[in-house]
Design an enzyme around this catalytic site. Structure first.
Site, PDB file in Angstrom:
ATOM      1  CG  ASP A   8      -1.637   1.264   1.459  1.00 45.36           C
ATOM      2  OD1 ASP A   8      -2.320   1.701   0.511  1.00 45.36           O
ATOM      3  OD2 ASP A   8      -1.532   1.845   2.568  1.00 45.36           O
ATOM      4  CG  ASP A  10      -1.430   7.691   0.337  1.00 39.58           C
ATOM      5  OD1 ASP A  10      -0.358   8.260   0.069  1.00 39.58           O
ATOM      6  OD2 ASP A  10      -2.402   7.667  -0.434  1.00 39.58           O
TER       7      ASP A  10
HETATM    8 MG   LIG Z   1      -2.924   3.201   3.583  1.00 40.24          MG
END
Ligand SMILES: [Mg+2]
Ligand SMILES: [Zn+2]
Length: 154
Positions: A8, A10
């Protein structure tokens, strides 16, 4: 077949400042660049899978996001000897663009990457900071998910 480490973005690679697109505001989550390097060295393709609804919301353009990713990869290389092999993103938001099959917790981004790179999900890894990362990972048939925990330091 190949093995991959999915990340992932962010809150996992970069500190989540909310709809990040300004390269000057990019800060790495402590420990993740080193983890990416270890994955590089161990022969995993490192692939980012990220929801970017800021594009649907009109907060930044795809072009600006690509520019951020370029800077992210350049800094990983220069500062940590690490690199990301590919970025997959979902630019949608159901309320604005309608349903899609790529916004996590749906597995579309993972499935597209696995097809493009001939990746075996059973020997692949996935790292994320949210439940929807974990759900998308398992929906894609990847058994190994690791939660990245980062104390928000805003
Ligand atoms: Mg995230
Ligand atoms: Zn999507």
């Amino acid at each position: 077949m190949n093995k991959a480490a999915f990340f992932d973005r962010d809150g996992t690679i970069n500190v989540d400042t909310g709809y990040l697109f300004d390269p000057d505001k990019l800060r790495f989550v402590p420990g993740t660049p080193e983890l990416i390097r270890r994955c590089n060295e161990a022969g995993y393709l490192v692939i980012v899978v990220t929801n970017q609804s800021g594009i649907a919301r009109g907060m930044y353009t795809e072009q600006q996001m690509h520019q951020l990713h370029k800077v992210m990869n350049r800094r990983l290389q220069a500062e940590y000897g690490a690199h990301i092999d590919a970025f997959y993103f979902c630019p949608h938001l159901p309320e604005i663009t309608g349903e899609c099959n790529c916004r996590k917790p749906k597995p579309g981004l993972f499935l597209r990457a696995m097809a493009d790179f001939d990746i075996d999900p059973r020997v692949s890894l996935s790292f994320g900071d949210s439940l929807r990362d974990e759900e998308a990972t398992h929906a894609a048939g990847i058994p190994h998910f690791q939660r990245i925990v980062h104390e928000a330091s805003e």
